[in-house]
Motif scaffolding. Structure first.
Motif, short mmCIF file in Angstrom:
data_model
loop_
_atom_site.label_atom_id
_atom_site.label_comp_id
_atom_site.label_asym_id
_atom_site.label_seq_id
_atom_site.Cartn_x
_atom_site.Cartn_y
_atom_site.Cartn_z
N ARG A 175 0.65 -1.03 0.06
CA ARG A 175 0.28 -0.28 -0.02
C ARG A 175 0.58 1.51 0.32
N ALA A 176 2.23 0.90 -0.33
CA ALA A 176 2.70 2.13 -0.41
C ALA A 176 3.31 2.87 -1.94
N LEU A 177 2.04 1.98 -2.59
CA LEU A 177 1.63 2.35 -3.81
C LEU A 177 0.47 2.66 -4.03
N GLN A 178 0.16 2.22 -2.79
CA GLN A 178 -1.62 3.22 -3.43
C GLN A 178 -2.27 4.36 -3.30
N TYR A 179 -3.22 4.82 -3.30
CA TYR A 179 -4.20 6.38 -2.79
C TYR A 179 -3.87 6.06 -0.86
N GLU A 180 -4.02 7.52 -0.52
CA GLU A 180 -3.20 6.84 1.13
C GLU A 180 -3.94 8.79 1.61
N PRO A 181 -4.66 9.01 2.29
CA PRO A 181 -4.66 10.28 3.02
C PRO A 181 -2.96 10.45 3.31
N ALA A 182 -2.97 11.87 4.15
CA ALA A 182 -1.96 12.26 4.32
C ALA A 182 -1.46 11.44 5.58
N THR B 92 1.47 19.14 -1.39
CA THR B 92 2.96 18.74 -2.48
C THR B 92 3.45 19.85 -2.66
N GLY B 93 4.88 19.30 -1.45
CA GLY B 93 5.70 20.66 -1.66
C GLY B 93 4.77 21.80 -1.37
N SER B 94 5.58 23.43 -1.49
CA SER B 94 4.96 24.22 -0.95
C SER B 94 4.34 25.59 -1.56
N GLN B 95 4.54 24.70 -2.99
CA GLN B 95 3.96 25.42 -3.98
C GLN B 95 2.52 25.24 -4.31
N GLN B 96 2.13 24.14 -3.75
CA GLN B 96 0.96 23.50 -3.60
C GLN B 96 0.06 24.28 -2.19
N ALA B 97 1.15 24.23 -1.74
CA ALA B 97 0.29 25.19 -0.23
C ALA B 97 0.20 26.30 -0.49
N LEU B 98 0.83 27.15 -1.35
CA LEU B 98 0.65 28.12 -1.48
C LEU B 98 -0.62 28.25 -2.52
N CYS B 99 -0.28 27.77 -3.59
CA CYS B 99 -2.57 27.62 -4.77
C CYS B 99 -3.26 27.06 -4.12
N THR C 298 -0.49 13.46 -2.17
CA THR C 298 0.66 14.06 -1.92
C THR C 298 1.07 12.35 -2.01
N VAL C 299 1.57 11.84 -2.94
CA VAL C 299 2.64 11.20 -2.77
C VAL C 299 3.16 10.35 -2.21
N THR C 300 1.97 8.93 -2.02
CA THR C 300 2.13 7.80 -0.54
C THR C 300 3.65 7.58 -0.22
N LEU C 301 3.86 6.92 -1.87
CA LEU C 301 5.89 6.53 -1.43
C LEU C 301 6.42 7.61 -1.03
#
Lengths: 409, 409
Positions: free
Chosen positions: B73-80, B108-115, B278-281
């Protein structure tokens, strides 16, 4: 309360306000379900999860190790990998699409593609044509733009009603775009028959609007040879959205867009504003994985095994629910759409089902308008045979509970 | 041309139109630079890249192998990941901030946070207070909303001018938010003195607007003990944005927000619309990495080595450019801001510098208004000593070329 610096008559605010749109936004049904569905012992058919037991974890771990040993820049910022785009372009051949790497734009999953394309194509208040049931992820990106939405019927067998689109266009509707899935539509799993696909694309061409084709499940067909993607009929008027989430692994967050040049030209600026670039490590590891593990082989495994799990679910539904619900056997994708009698309420059923230890998504969250409450969506790939059988048995018990409750009223 | 179905006098369109905003959008200076800066042999001080040679690739590869072997499940969808949020909450202690995992939202990085925060806080046409020079990634997320922008002076030594903010507020400006970096502002590298930080936060509290604190470089301080983040002075009125990009690796695309509850409540819906999760892996691998590799140790290595590289650049600048430009020694972060005489044009210098084989970012792209053309930004971490020395030598040659050109005119 002693604030005399304002002419507002409201009480002194406890904190700063949010934007008007954010104030109105609500948690999505998927988020609520994610929380519920993680309860221990619960069998969940609710979310569209690929089969975790079929993830190629060992081979993928080797690929990650390889790219990290080869070059530390696997952990650096990086524009979209040319190798990856070339691979995607070749893969598109399987969907009948001819393109090269210059036509491909890499995104953080297909959800980001839908987010960027909506901003790119839709002005606030613009017109859209959608199927009567729509993937909630599309809905969440268009809602802030408050579009005028024109819906057309769609069916669990044949997908969108092409005649109904034509009728709308005859009435003068001119959408900013038409969004749909030609193959295994989410949630109904409908597939547009091969002979209607070109006609649909020509409607876009002749009425000069783009068709956004979400092909998340297009590689997962079970019944016959795959039907060509809409994009195969028009390079200029179809924007194709694809993803590795359902054919390799969602956690990589790698998707793509195949689009005409004037769209491709604008995507990098929008993408950079969203999250700068797509996870370099994912991009490089996917390339390394694909170099030694042909994706065709993995997709063939998924098709065979998903078809088998689908058939297990069909048998269980036949055994337990055929007297109360109807469904079509999905020829592609990961969903089954169940329809109950018109007075049935799938939301009420869900409460009873959770008490019995099984979850699904009520259909109402997918309807854009004229909400129907008598449908539900099941997903089968991420469950073993035994879990599918037990889950459908619990669902049938919940339906029994529902009827008992209804008679008592 | 034979289209009679429209009253438009324009030629028959070659394709479908884009949204009004997209039509106006242009490629960012960073994108153009990314293309140019990849030319072989070019020395680039242009982009804000962390040092690739200091990435802990071996340890990180072990962490990825571990999480993939442990659970597919490291490759699955997952909440934070709760573990990751708890780790971030503990890390915030180093910035003087007390919080727990419920206060942390992963992006997904701080850029997404600003967005996401811009959408959440800013209505179209709303007011904003910004420094006179601003990180272009913030600019790209606010521009579609066409805000009314109020700028205040900022300096390479002391960061934003707190008196100037107060003066704006006295004039009645009420922003949807104030965006800034208190520590190592991009591009100038200014640091707000410790004794002005609390005063700034109190201005937000008393005038009831949130301060969005971008702390991308807050852990990379060289001169003294770190100054506390603005968030340490107010849980209710400061929204903190952090990232692993500069203290671990950008390619993971993992950032975070620490915010008041009514902001946190809205973020999941916005995030889901952007890219689902955000990328589970990355999330799981970061947790595994941190469990066996204390980040404090890695940050200490970065501080020591970045300070050394900064000093190499300072010596080279002293040797080659002290007669034509001025700068402050950056006490934190990864940038040096050079100021030339008022009639100088850093854009023209860039053309000559590229011909000499060195790249930088002209300052003009950072100014929100009253653009000044006589400044430029250099970044030093991702270069060896020899490369820094040779790059500054080339830059000095380009300045010589510039002067020769100017005299010939």
């Amino acid at each position: 309360m002693s604030d005399t610096d304002t002419d507002s008559s409201t009480a002194f605010p406890a904190s700063f306000p949010l934007s008007a749109w954010a104030t109105l936004s609500q948690r999505s049904v998927l988020q609520e379900m994610l929380k519920t569905a993680s309860r221990p012992g619960l069998i969940s058919f609710a979310l569209g999860l690929p089969a975790a037991d079929l993830f190629p974890t060992k081979e993928f771990a080797a690929s990650v190790a390889e790219v990290l040993a080869r070059d530390p820049r696997a952990l650096q910022y990086e524009p979209a990998s040319r190798d990856l785009r070339a691979y995607v372009a070749a893969l598109m051949g399987q969907r009948g699409v001819s393109c090269d790497e210059r036509d491909v734009f890499v995104t953080t999953g297909s959800q980001q593609a839908l987010c960027l394309l909506s901003k790119l194509l839709l002005d606030p208040g613009g017109d859209l044509i959608l199927e009567e049931t729509v993937y909630p992820g599309l809905r969440s990106v268009i809602e802030p733009l408050r579009p005028r939405i024109w819906t057309v019927p769609t069916s669990p067998r044949d997908g969108i009603d092409v005649d109904a689109i034509e009728a709308l266009l005859k009435r003068g509707v001119r959408p900013s775009f038409l969004y749909l899935s030609a193959e295994a539509q989410n949630p109904m799993a409908g597939r547009i028959p091969a002979d209607r696909r070109e006609r649909l694309v020509r409607l876009g061409e002749s009425h000069r609007f783009p068709v956004v084709e979400d092909d998340a499940y297009g590689f997962l067909t079970y019944e016959d040879s795959a039907r060509p993607a809409l994009r195969s009929f028009s390079d200029g008027w179809v924007i194709y959205v694809g993803t590795f989430s359902k054919i390799l692994a969602p956690a990589l967050r790698v998707g793509w867009v195949v689009a005409p040049p004037h769209v491709l030209e604008k995507l990098p600026t929008l993408k950079e504003a969203g999250d700068i670039d797509t996870v370099t490590l994912s991009q490089r590891a996917v390339c390394a994985f694909l170099a030694s593990n042909p994706l065709e082989t993995h997709i063939a495994v998924l098709r065979r095994e998903y078809r088998r799990r689908r058939d297990v679910m069909m048998q269980a539904l036949d055994a337990h629910l055929s007297s109360v619900a109807t469904w079509s056997v999905p020829g592609a994708g990961i969903f089954v759409w169940l329809e109950f009698p018109p007075d049935f309420d799938a939301g009420r059923l869900l409460t009873l089902a959770l008490a019995r230890g099984v979850a699904f998504l009520p259909g109402q969250g997918f309807f854009m308008e004229r909400e129907r409450r008598n449908c539900l969506r099941l997903s089968f790939p991420n469950c073993s045979d035994e879990v599918i059988q037990e889950g459908v048995r619990r669902l049938a018990l919940a339906v029994g509970d529902y009827r008992a409750h209804s008679e008592l009223r």
